[in-house]
Design a protein around this motif. Structure first.
Motif, PDB file in Angstrom:
ATOM      1  N   ASP A 156       0.854  -1.183   0.000  1.00 58.37           N
ATOM      2  CA  ASP A 156       0.000   0.000   0.000  1.00 58.37           C
ATOM      3  C   ASP A 156       0.897   1.243   0.000  1.00 58.37           C
ATOM      4  O   ASP A 156       1.346   1.696   1.055  1.00 58.37           O
ATOM      5  CB  ASP A 156      -0.908  -0.039   1.233  1.00 58.37           C
ATOM      6  CG  ASP A 156      -1.881   1.107   1.304  1.00 58.37           C
ATOM      7  OD1 ASP A 156      -1.690   2.130   0.608  1.00 58.37           O
ATOM      8  OD2 ASP A 156      -2.849   0.996   2.083  1.00 58.37           O
TER       9      ASP A 156
ATOM     10  N   TYR B 172      -0.332   4.367   2.112  1.00 57.57           N
ATOM     11  CA  TYR B 172      -0.032   4.247   3.537  1.00 57.57           C
ATOM     12  C   TYR B 172       1.462   4.450   3.780  1.00 57.57           C
ATOM     13  O   TYR B 172       1.861   5.154   4.711  1.00 57.57           O
ATOM     14  CB  TYR B 172      -0.483   2.892   4.084  1.00 57.57           C
ATOM     15  CG  TYR B 172      -0.268   2.769   5.576  1.00 57.57           C
ATOM     16  CD1 TYR B 172      -1.288   3.097   6.463  1.00 57.57           C
ATOM     17  CD2 TYR B 172       0.958   2.348   6.094  1.00 57.57           C
ATOM     18  CE1 TYR B 172      -1.089   3.009   7.833  1.00 57.57           C
ATOM     19  CE2 TYR B 172       1.166   2.261   7.456  1.00 57.57           C
ATOM     20  CZ  TYR B 172       0.146   2.595   8.324  1.00 57.57           C
ATOM     21  OH  TYR B 172       0.352   2.518   9.682  1.00 57.57           O
TER      22      TYR B 172
ATOM     23  N   GLN C  15       1.921   7.611   5.908  1.00 56.93           N
ATOM     24  CA  GLN C  15       1.941   7.242   7.320  1.00 56.93           C
ATOM     25  C   GLN C  15       3.291   6.686   7.784  1.00 56.93           C
ATOM     26  O   GLN C  15       3.869   7.200   8.734  1.00 56.93           O
ATOM     27  CB  GLN C  15       0.848   6.185   7.599  1.00 56.93           C
ATOM     28  CG  GLN C  15      -0.547   6.603   7.224  1.00 56.93           C
ATOM     29  CD  GLN C  15      -1.050   7.741   8.080  1.00 56.93           C
ATOM     30  OE1 GLN C  15      -0.810   7.757   9.281  1.00 56.93           O
ATOM     31  NE2 GLN C  15      -1.739   8.686   7.482  1.00 56.93           N
ATOM     32  N   HIS C  16       3.748   5.629   7.109  1.00 54.31           N
ATOM     33  CA  HIS C  16       4.932   4.925   7.603  1.00 54.31           C
ATOM     34  C   HIS C  16       6.199   5.777   7.509  1.00 54.31           C
ATOM     35  O   HIS C  16       6.897   5.953   8.519  1.00 54.31           O
ATOM     36  CB  HIS C  16       5.130   3.596   6.858  1.00 54.31           C
ATOM     37  CG  HIS C  16       6.286   2.809   7.395  1.00 54.31           C
ATOM     38  ND1 HIS C  16       6.212   2.100   8.573  1.00 54.31           N
ATOM     39  CD2 HIS C  16       7.548   2.631   6.919  1.00 54.31           C
ATOM     40  CE1 HIS C  16       7.379   1.513   8.806  1.00 54.31           C
ATOM     41  NE2 HIS C  16       8.206   1.822   7.818  1.00 54.31           N
TER      42      HIS C  16
ATOM     43  N   ASP D 282       4.774  -1.717  12.398  1.00 49.07           N
ATOM     44  CA  ASP D 282       3.911  -1.044  11.421  1.00 49.07           C
ATOM     45  C   ASP D 282       3.935  -1.719  10.046  1.00 49.07           C
ATOM     46  O   ASP D 282       3.056  -1.477   9.227  1.00 49.07           O
ATOM     47  CB  ASP D 282       4.335   0.425  11.293  1.00 49.07           C
ATOM     48  CG  ASP D 282       3.319   1.271  10.569  1.00 49.07           C
ATOM     49  OD1 ASP D 282       2.104   1.148  10.873  1.00 49.07           O
ATOM     50  OD2 ASP D 282       3.723   2.066   9.689  1.00 49.07           O
TER      51      ASP D 282
ATOM     52  N   ASN E  78       0.855  -3.133   8.284  1.00 53.23           N
ATOM     53  CA  ASN E  78      -0.156  -2.160   7.891  1.00 53.23           C
ATOM     54  C   ASN E  78      -0.068  -1.767   6.414  1.00 53.23           C
ATOM     55  O   ASN E  78      -1.014  -1.196   5.874  1.00 53.23           O
ATOM     56  CB  ASN E  78      -0.075  -0.905   8.761  1.00 53.23           C
ATOM     57  CG  ASN E  78      -0.497  -1.184  10.174  1.00 53.23           C
ATOM     58  OD1 ASN E  78      -1.426  -1.952  10.413  1.00 53.23           O
ATOM     59  ND2 ASN E  78       0.183  -0.570  11.122  1.00 53.23           N
ATOM     60  N   TYR E  79       1.085  -2.058   5.775  1.00 48.80           N
ATOM     61  CA  TYR E  79       1.209  -1.674   4.369  1.00 48.80           C
ATOM     62  C   TYR E  79       1.694  -2.785   3.445  1.00 48.80           C
ATOM     63  O   TYR E  79       1.612  -2.650   2.220  1.00 48.80           O
ATOM     64  CB  TYR E  79       2.092  -0.431   4.203  1.00 48.80           C
ATOM     65  CG  TYR E  79       3.521  -0.602   4.679  1.00 48.80           C
ATOM     66  CD1 TYR E  79       4.503  -1.098   3.840  1.00 48.80           C
ATOM     67  CD2 TYR E  79       3.886  -0.241   5.971  1.00 48.80           C
ATOM     68  CE1 TYR E  79       5.804  -1.246   4.271  1.00 48.80           C
ATOM     69  CE2 TYR E  79       5.188  -0.379   6.409  1.00 48.80           C
ATOM     70  CZ  TYR E  79       6.138  -0.878   5.562  1.00 48.80           C
ATOM     71  OH  TYR E  79       7.433  -1.026   5.996  1.00 48.80           O
TER      72      TYR E  79
END
Length: 103
Positions: free
Chosen positions: A17, A20, A24-25, A85, A88-89
């Motif tokens: 992703d 993301y 975000q990351h 994390d 999450n991606y």
């Protein structure tokens, strides 16, 4: 100067992703490692060397630090949070390489 490369090998069943990762990351990583990071870049793999060949890596991120010790001091205290994390991606296990920047 060193470059820390985080490489995400490409295969048929991986997911990544980029929204993301970029929104975000990477900002989280930048915030956590702070001024020790002298710059960064993110790459999205598009193709391999031959026509129609897929890229070897789905994605790559590169971060620059003054030394291996500077990287380890900045990253080490936050390694667990950063690695937590990853799911999450992507479902890809990242590979890390530390290189000396020669030119």
């Amino acid at each position: 100067m060193i470059k820390v490369s985080v490489l995400y090998p490409n295969n048929d069943d991986n997911t990544f992703d980029f929204a993301y990762y970029l929104d975000q990351h990477m900002p989280m990583v930048q915030r956590l490692v702070g001024d020790a990071c002298k710059g960064s870049e993110v790459e999205e793999g598009l193709a391999g060397g031959a026509p129609g060949q897929p890229p070897a890596y789905r994605a790559a991120a590169h971060m620059y630090f003054d030394s291996v010790e500077a990287f380890q001091s900045a990253f080490g205290p936050h390694a667990n949070a950063i690695l937590a994390d990853v799911p999450n991606y992507t479902n890809i296990a990242p590979m890390l390489q530390i290189s000396a920047v020669r030119a």
